[in-house]
Design a protein around this motif. Structure first.
Motif, PDB file in Angstrom:
ATOM      1  N   GLY A  84      40.956  79.564  32.907  1.00  0.00           N
ATOM      2  CA  GLY A  84      39.537  79.744  32.660  1.00  0.00           C
ATOM      3  C   GLY A  84      39.194  80.351  31.329  1.00  0.00           C
ATOM      4  O   GLY A  84      38.012  80.504  30.995  1.00  0.00           O
ATOM      5  N   LYS A  85      40.198  80.692  30.519  1.00  0.00           N
ATOM      6  CA  LYS A  85      39.894  81.277  29.210  1.00  0.00           C
ATOM      7  C   LYS A  85      39.217  80.264  28.300  1.00  0.00           C
ATOM      8  O   LYS A  85      38.268  80.579  27.585  1.00  0.00           O
ATOM      9  N   THR A  86      39.728  79.038  28.314  1.00  0.00           N
ATOM     10  CA  THR A  86      39.124  77.967  27.511  1.00  0.00           C
ATOM     11  C   THR A  86      38.983  76.724  28.380  1.00  0.00           C
ATOM     12  O   THR A  86      39.792  76.476  29.288  1.00  0.00           O
ATOM     13  N   TRP A  87      37.948  75.951  28.065  1.00  0.00           N
ATOM     14  CA  TRP A  87      37.661  74.731  28.821  1.00  0.00           C
ATOM     15  C   TRP A  87      37.498  73.564  27.860  1.00  0.00           C
ATOM     16  O   TRP A  87      36.955  73.720  26.761  1.00  0.00           O
ATOM     17  N   THR A  88      37.944  72.386  28.284  1.00  0.00           N
ATOM     18  CA  THR A  88      37.854  71.180  27.463  1.00  0.00           C
ATOM     19  C   THR A  88      37.073  70.119  28.217  1.00  0.00           C
ATOM     20  O   THR A  88      37.321  69.862  29.404  1.00  0.00           O
ATOM     21  N   ASN A  89      36.141  69.505  27.532  1.00  0.00           N
ATOM     22  CA  ASN A  89      35.376  68.393  28.104  1.00  0.00           C
ATOM     23  C   ASN A  89      36.256  67.143  28.099  1.00  0.00           C
ATOM     24  O   ASN A  89      36.636  66.651  27.038  1.00  0.00           O
ATOM     25  N   VAL A  90      36.592  66.645  29.274  1.00  0.00           N
ATOM     26  CA  VAL A  90      37.461  65.468  29.387  1.00  0.00           C
ATOM     27  C   VAL A  90      36.759  64.361  30.170  1.00  0.00           C
ATOM     28  O   VAL A  90      37.384  63.580  30.885  1.00  0.00           O
ATOM     29  N   THR A  91      35.434  64.281  30.023  1.00  0.00           N
ATOM     30  CA  THR A  91      34.652  63.292  30.758  1.00  0.00           C
ATOM     31  C   THR A  91      35.106  61.879  30.425  1.00  0.00           C
ATOM     32  O   THR A  91      35.285  61.542  29.242  1.00  0.00           O
ATOM     33  N   PRO A  92      35.305  61.019  31.434  1.00  0.00           N
ATOM     34  CA  PRO A  92      35.667  59.628  31.146  1.00  0.00           C
ATOM     35  C   PRO A  92      34.616  58.962  30.265  1.00  0.00           C
ATOM     36  O   PRO A  92      33.407  59.188  30.441  1.00  0.00           O
ATOM     37  N   PRO A  93      35.019  58.163  29.313  1.00  0.00           N
ATOM     38  CA  PRO A  93      34.059  57.485  28.428  1.00  0.00           C
ATOM     39  C   PRO A  93      33.086  56.624  29.226  1.00  0.00           C
ATOM     40  O   PRO A  93      33.468  55.962  30.194  1.00  0.00           O
ATOM     41  N   GLY A  94      31.830  56.662  28.818  1.00  0.00           N
ATOM     42  CA  GLY A  94      30.821  55.806  29.433  1.00  0.00           C
ATOM     43  C   GLY A  94      30.169  56.360  30.676  1.00  0.00           C
ATOM     44  O   GLY A  94      29.280  55.729  31.247  1.00  0.00           O
ATOM     45  N   LEU A  95      30.577  57.553  31.121  1.00  0.00           N
ATOM     46  CA  LEU A  95      29.969  58.144  32.312  1.00  0.00           C
ATOM     47  C   LEU A  95      28.645  58.786  31.897  1.00  0.00           C
ATOM     48  O   LEU A  95      28.618  59.774  31.166  1.00  0.00           O
ATOM     49  N   SER A  96      27.544  58.225  32.359  1.00  0.00           N
ATOM     50  CA  SER A  96      26.233  58.635  31.876  1.00  0.00           C
ATOM     51  C   SER A  96      25.731  59.884  32.595  1.00  0.00           C
ATOM     52  O   SER A  96      26.298  60.331  33.589  1.00  0.00           O
ATOM     53  N   ASP A  97      24.635  60.431  32.069  1.00  0.00           N
ATOM     54  CA  ASP A  97      24.011  61.603  32.683  1.00  0.00           C
ATOM     55  C   ASP A  97      23.681  61.348  34.145  1.00  0.00           C
ATOM     56  O   ASP A  97      23.310  60.236  34.545  1.00  0.00           O
ATOM     57  N   GLY A 144      17.275  72.844  32.080  1.00  0.00           N
ATOM     58  CA  GLY A 144      17.949  73.834  32.892  1.00  0.00           C
ATOM     59  C   GLY A 144      18.354  73.376  34.269  1.00  0.00           C
ATOM     60  O   GLY A 144      18.547  74.199  35.171  1.00  0.00           O
ATOM     61  N   PHE A 145      18.513  72.080  34.452  1.00  0.00           N
ATOM     62  CA  PHE A 145      18.982  71.585  35.742  1.00  0.00           C
ATOM     63  C   PHE A 145      20.444  71.158  35.625  1.00  0.00           C
ATOM     64  O   PHE A 145      20.950  70.890  34.547  1.00  0.00           O
ATOM     65  N   GLY A 146      21.090  71.071  36.775  1.00  0.00           N
ATOM     66  CA  GLY A 146      22.486  70.663  36.819  1.00  0.00           C
ATOM     67  C   GLY A 146      23.385  71.783  37.315  1.00  0.00           C
ATOM     68  O   GLY A 146      23.163  72.962  37.037  1.00  0.00           O
ATOM     69  N   VAL A 147      24.429  71.411  38.069  1.00  0.00           N
ATOM     70  CA  VAL A 147      25.362  72.386  38.636  1.00  0.00           C
ATOM     71  C   VAL A 147      26.779  71.835  38.582  1.00  0.00           C
ATOM     72  O   VAL A 147      26.992  70.631  38.430  1.00  0.00           O
ATOM     73  N   VAL A 148      27.733  72.727  38.710  1.00  0.00           N
ATOM     74  CA  VAL A 148      29.123  72.326  38.931  1.00  0.00           C
ATOM     75  C   VAL A 148      29.233  71.897  40.382  1.00  0.00           C
ATOM     76  O   VAL A 148      29.038  72.711  41.296  1.00  0.00           O
ATOM     77  N   TYR A 149      29.544  70.641  40.609  1.00  0.00           N
ATOM     78  CA  TYR A 149      29.494  70.066  41.961  1.00  0.00           C
ATOM     79  C   TYR A 149      30.875  69.931  42.594  1.00  0.00           C
ATOM     80  O   TYR A 149      30.997  69.834  43.812  1.00  0.00           O
ATOM     81  N   ALA A 150      31.918  69.912  41.781  1.00  0.00           N
ATOM     82  CA  ALA A 150      33.280  69.744  42.300  1.00  0.00           C
ATOM     83  C   ALA A 150      34.226  70.636  41.521  1.00  0.00           C
ATOM     84  O   ALA A 150      34.135  70.737  40.293  1.00  0.00           O
ATOM     85  N   SER A 167      30.585  68.123  37.250  1.00  0.00           N
ATOM     86  CA  SER A 167      29.178  68.476  37.461  1.00  0.00           C
ATOM     87  C   SER A 167      28.400  67.297  38.012  1.00  0.00           C
ATOM     88  O   SER A 167      28.841  66.147  37.946  1.00  0.00           O
ATOM     89  N   ASP A 168      27.199  67.596  38.543  1.00  0.00           N
ATOM     90  CA  ASP A 168      26.331  66.508  38.985  1.00  0.00           C
ATOM     91  C   ASP A 168      25.592  65.873  37.815  1.00  0.00           C
ATOM     92  O   ASP A 168      24.826  64.926  37.989  1.00  0.00           O
ATOM     93  N   THR A 169      25.839  66.396  36.616  1.00  0.00           N
ATOM     94  CA  THR A 169      25.262  65.787  35.417  1.00  0.00           C
ATOM     95  C   THR A 169      26.209  64.796  34.749  1.00  0.00           C
ATOM     96  O   THR A 169      25.916  64.281  33.671  1.00  0.00           O
ATOM     97  N   GLY A 170      27.370  64.560  35.356  1.00  0.00           N
ATOM     98  CA  GLY A 170      28.269  63.533  34.851  1.00  0.00           C
ATOM     99  C   GLY A 170      29.332  64.011  33.899  1.00  0.00           C
ATOM    100  O   GLY A 170      29.814  63.224  33.064  1.00  0.00           O
ATOM    101  N   LEU A 171      29.723  65.285  33.992  1.00  0.00           N
ATOM    102  CA  LEU A 171      30.727  65.844  33.080  1.00  0.00           C
ATOM    103  C   LEU A 171      31.950  66.323  33.863  1.00  0.00           C
ATOM    104  O   LEU A 171      31.820  66.824  34.979  1.00  0.00           O
ATOM    105  N   ILE A 172      33.129  66.177  33.263  1.00  0.00           N
ATOM    106  CA  ILE A 172      34.361  66.719  33.819  1.00  0.00           C
ATOM    107  C   ILE A 172      35.012  67.602  32.761  1.00  0.00           C
ATOM    108  O   ILE A 172      35.145  67.203  31.600  1.00  0.00           O
ATOM    109  N   HIS A 173      35.398  68.814  33.179  1.00  0.00           N
ATOM    110  CA  HIS A 173      36.073  69.759  32.298  1.00  0.00           C
ATOM    111  C   HIS A 173      37.387  70.197  32.928  1.00  0.00           C
ATOM    112  O   HIS A 173      37.565  70.111  34.148  1.00  0.00           O
ATOM    113  N   ILE A 174      38.289  70.678  32.087  1.00  0.00           N
ATOM    114  CA  ILE A 174      39.566  71.217  32.561  1.00  0.00           C
ATOM    115  C   ILE A 174      39.902  72.475  31.785  1.00  0.00           C
ATOM    116  O   ILE A 174      39.600  72.597  30.586  1.00  0.00           O
ATOM    117  N   THR A 175      40.496  73.428  32.495  1.00  0.00           N
ATOM    118  CA  THR A 175      41.105  74.575  31.842  1.00  0.00           C
ATOM    119  C   THR A 175      42.587  74.582  32.183  1.00  0.00           C
ATOM    120  O   THR A 175      42.979  74.266  33.312  1.00  0.00           O
TER     121      THR A 175
END
Length: 925
Positions: free
Chosen positions: A582-595, A549-555, A570-578
């Motif tokens: 805001g109705k739908t969101w897609t995970n577009v995290t760059p490959p290899g970006l770790s937790d 349960g840790f982690g936040v949207v940081y940017a 997020s500070d957990t290493g994820l990037i999303h786009i809508t």
């Protein structure tokens, strides 16, 4: 592999822009002039005027007048974060500085080893221990300035071998590790007995900082207290004999001059064991002398003791207050509380005069010459740690940001009294670590975020603040991972340029409001990858923290081109786009970006809705490499764009110039960088900016503003040359940059009682029109002419002009200073014209033979032309002069003013020449 590296490096050099194309630009400090956090202070024994302090990210500073004026002394030497400082007692010219703060909070600054000066701070040399990174303490043998001990805490986020106590007997030329407890246990404190320098004490600390924790550290077994009786050759762990058992946290230690009285401030996992311990036999036996919980509160952030060098019963313990005892620690009192610089970190007392002391606090450094009854000011140190920066749309515009430990600050970018002073900033809401957003319809309304997830609406006009949190106040008391809405130390809050009323807040969701925070809506699912598990047990690790349960949207970055496109990191290493608001969101995290790769900033492009840039901070995973990613297809693919950047200058901020496609700016842990080709290549934009962390950047019109984490706000005035370097680079011999619009300001002269010269001040931006030109090679002669819309000569300048005669300036030149000198060297130059006429009615002034004739009236708004002539070759550019938007003057009034002014000016020129002729005749008689 080596061949590939060489080819890439050569390509980078070939593509980098020549620095001399923009080297004439200059960063300008604007404040605020209030101190930032300081954990290292020292002075010169027997000298009640000379003291030093080390800012945690603002470099070393020195005063020679007991704190009236502080001067930076390490700006040219590449290190900014200071964790430890020691002046050699036997030679005050010898100073040792340990880089990297030891109070390892979540927003810490690291260093690169130990530095030394042998001339009282005038020059510095790096002397090793590069990977210690956070240094807790330095002590010097009072008999020999070359014998020095360094207590190294080590990396904050991972194990590393350069921890422990290091000793040098040759002034830092060589180092030997004399106390080693392994790669996970560093040294928090170190003390040397001045009466018997072979006696030393050290406290070890098994700790590390987890990337998901906002506040405290994680401590492990093995922390303890050690002593050495042979100058560090051998060490003994002190245990039993009255000391608490079990696992300790951070501990502090101090020893009196006689070596018998020793104090230890010990925190432990069992609260009942913590407190102030004392030994009266050199550390052989101990007693808990005071268990007051105030002394060990937040021990990971404090845990220092200072013994009066002339009275072992008198001690000082810095914490949320500066505690004081005169009976060996049995009873304590508050010597200095709030407001006084809280929190308190380090106190140095002159061994030859106990009345003389210097104190390091969260609000800077102060000096006392009367045993702490009164102290000098901390409002003379521009070492503020600013998190983010925004500007309003007024003229002059105001720069806003939150300062660590001190709250928000708003600083005027220029004033109407000729300079920026400590009176020209003001607080603007209560927050020390968040974002600030200006209301688009009312510049007096400011929205702020802060620690604990606070969100508030502040009205400058009324001074009222309104809580607009999307969650009940009582939830703040719950652990972060158990709250309905989670928050970091720096909650992100941004406004949409495409939807003026919309603001977005980061929790584990993207939150949106369109009514000033009265109502919030979560417009995304949890974007941190968290999958909270009820009843989860066991140690928290990087692998399971998200699931706990840790982690936040940081940017968050709403597109300025399409209101439905929003990026979130997020500070957990994820990037999303809508792409649908805001109705739908897609995970577009760059490959290899770790937790736990913190996405510290996303910049949505001003030129294409599918383009964006992401700055990723992996220092929280003990990786100080820079990471900037670029996408041009809504995140379907990403490119790592860091050519020209290198560790340890990891990146916290990336911004795109809103007017010039491909021009990017990056804020790193050690300064500012620029890219002219959309991130393919980066190069330094440091210029005269002191080395310090840059947390955020903003572009306001033609200015670039930097929020530094240790040196307050700086402005790079008029960046139009950066926007035109590609054109200038093609020039064969010289280039005249297109000038920015000049603003005629009529109330920029000082009126009233001046400030004393000891008061800290900063410059206003250059007053007038700025003309930038570049010379490829040295020129024989350079001239510059300004023509009005009818091609009338307004003023002509020459590189051969004679300077005015020495002596007091005429009254006209004191109020209306003449423009700067035309330079002829091969580089970029900035020349400032004060918007005044010096040619009228056919009585043109020869700048070369008549330099002493004062300037005439100011020009009126309109279109003008600047003509540069370099060794006979002419370059021209048009430019605009506009009126100060605050001015009530009409075009008709200004035209009449100019007509009358030119008439008076003509008569003044005639009178001046008659006087000159009379003087010439008198010389011949």
């Amino acid at each position: 592999m080596l061949l590939v590296c060489v080819v890439v490096t050569a390509a980078a050099i070939a593509q980098a822009m020549e620095p001399d194309l923009f080297g004439g630009l200059k960063w300008r400090l604007i404040g605020p002039f209030r101190g930032g956090r300081v954990v290292a202070v020292s002075g010169v024994p027997g000298d009640s005027t000379t003291f030093y302090f080390g800012s945690v990210n603002g470099g070393l500073w020195k005063t020679i007048d007991a704190g009236v004026v502080w001067t930076p002394i390490t700006d040219d030497y590449g290190f900014a974060s200071i964790g430890a400082l020691a002046v050699a007692p036997s030679d005050p010219n010898v100073i040792y500085a340990g880089a990297g703060e030891s109070d390892i909070r979540s927003d810490l600054s690291s260093g690169t080893g130990v530095y030394k000066s042998t001339d009282a701070g005038r020059t510095w040399k790096h002397i090793g221990l590069d990977e210690t990174r956070q240094i807790g303490k330095i002590v010097v043998d009072p008999r020999n300035a070359d014998v020095v001990y360094v207590g190294a805490l080590g990396h904050a986020y991972a194990p590393n071998p350069e921890r422990g106590v290091f000793k040098s007997t040759d002034g830092g030329a060589h180092w030997e590790k004399v106390l080693d407890q392994g790669a996970e246990i560093g040294v928090a404190d170190l003390a040397i007995c001045t009466g018997n320098p072979d006696l030393l004490f050290a406290t070890t600390w098994h700790t590390w900082r987890a990337p998901w924790y906002v506040y405290s550290t994680i401590d492990g077994p093995g922390s303890g207290l050690f002593s050495s009786h042979d100058g560090g050759k051998t060490w003994s762990r002190l245990s039993g004999s009255g000391l608490p058992g079990g696992d300790w946290g951070r501990a502090g230690v101090a020893v009196a001059a006689d070596g018998k009285r020793v104090y230890a401030l010990i925190s432990g996992k069992e609260a009942r064991d913590g407190g102030l311990y004392r030994s009266d036999d050199g550390g052989n036996s101990w007693a808990l002398i005071n268990s007051d919980s105030r002394l060990t509160s937040r021990a990971w952030y404090f845990s220092r003791i200072t013994v009066d060098p002339n009275n072992a019963d008198v001690i000082y313990i810095p914490n949320v207050a500066l505690y004081h005892s005169e009976d060996g620690g049995k009873t304590i009192s508050v010597l200095r509380g709030a407001p006084g610089g809280d929190d308190y970190h380090e106190l140095w007392i002159d061994p030859k005069n106990s009345s003389s002391m210097v104190l390091g606090t969260d609000q800077g450094t102060t000096v006392s010459l009367n045993r702490g009854r009164t102290w000098s000011s901390w409002y003379n140190q521009p070492t503020a740690q600013m998190y983010h920066v925004v500007t309003d749309d007024q003229f002059p515009y105001v720069v806003y940001g939150t300062e660590q430990d001190s709250g928000s600050a708003a600083v005027a970018s220029r004033t109407d009294h000729g300079q920026i002073t400590p009176r020209d900033w003001f607080p603007s809401g209560e927050s020390e670590s968040g974002y600030m957003v200006l209301d688009p319809d009312d510049p007096n309304v400011v929205y702020l975020t802060g620690p604990g997830g606070t969100v508030s609406r502040y009205n400058r006009r009324t001074g009222f603040s309104q809580d607009i949190n999307p969650w009940p106040l009582f939830l703040w008391l719950q652990p972060n991972n158990e709250r309905k809405y989670r928050d970091p130390w720096t909650p992100v809050l941004v406004r949409s340029a495409a939807e003026r009323k919309a603001m977005f807040l980061g929790t584990q969701y993207v939150m949106k409001t369109t009514d000033g925070g009265l109502h919030w809506q979560a417009i995304s699912p949890d974007l941190t990858g968290a999958q909270p598990q009820s009843g989860a047990q066991g140690a928290l690790t990087a692998d399971n923290a998200k699931q706990r349960g840790f982690g936040v949207v940081y940017a968050i970055a709403p597109s300025p081109l399409n209101r439905d496109v929003i990026w979130a990191g997020s500070d957990t290493g994820l990037i999303h786009i809508t792409r649908d608001g805001g109705k739908t969101w897609t995970n577009v995290t760059p490959p290899g970006l770790s937790d736990w790769s913190r996405v510290s900033m996303i910049e949505a492009s001003h030129f294409a809705p599918g383009a964006a840039y992401a700055a990723v901070d992996r220092s929280i995973r003990d990786d100080q490499s820079p990471y900037i990613y670029r996408t041009r297809d809504y995140g379907k693919s990403w490119q790592l764009i860091t050519n020209g950047l290198s560790a340890p200058a990891f990146v916290r901020a990336v911004r795109e110039d809103p007017t010039t496609h491909g021009l990017l700016y990056a804020g790193t842990e050690f300064g500012v960088f620029v890219s002219f080709d959309d991130g393919d290549h980066w190069q330094s934009l440091q210029l005269n900016l002191p080395v310090t962390g840059v947390r955020d950047l903003a572009i306001h019109g033609d200015d670039l503003i930097a929020a530094t984490y240790g040196r307050s706000f700086w402005i790079l005035d008029n960046i139009t040359p950066l926007r035109q370097t590609a054109d200038a680079r093609k020039a064969s011999a010289a280039w005249l940059y297109r000038p920015a619009t000049a603003i005629r300001v009529d109330n920029d002269s000082f009126v009233g009682t001046p400030l004393p010269p000891e008061e800290p001040t900063a410059d206003n931006p250059p007053a007038g029109a700025m003309f930038d030109y570049w010379l490829k090679s040295p020129a024989e002669k350079v001239t510059l002419e300004i023509l009005d819309g009818q091609q009338n000569l307004v003023w002509r300048f020459s590189s051969d002009a004679k300077p005015p005669k020495h002596g007091p300036l005429p009254l006209a030149e004191r109020w209306f200073p003449r423009p700067e000198v035309l330079e002829k060297t091969p580089e970029m130059h900035r020349f400032v014209w004060n918007l005044r006429w010096r040619s009228s009615g056919g009585l043109d002034i020869d700048e070369e033979s008549e330099p002493s004739i004062p300037a005439g009236p100011k020009v009126i708004p309109g279109t003008y032309q600047v003509k540069l002539t370099v060794d006979g070759k002419v370059y021209t550019q048009p430019f605009q002069v506009v009126m100060d938007p605050r001015s009530p003057s009409t075009a008709q009034v200004l035209a009449e003013q100019l007509r009358l002014g030119k008439q008076i000016f003509d008569e003044a020129i005639k009178a001046h020449r008659v006087v000159a002729q009379i003087g010439s005749v008198q010389k011949q008689l």
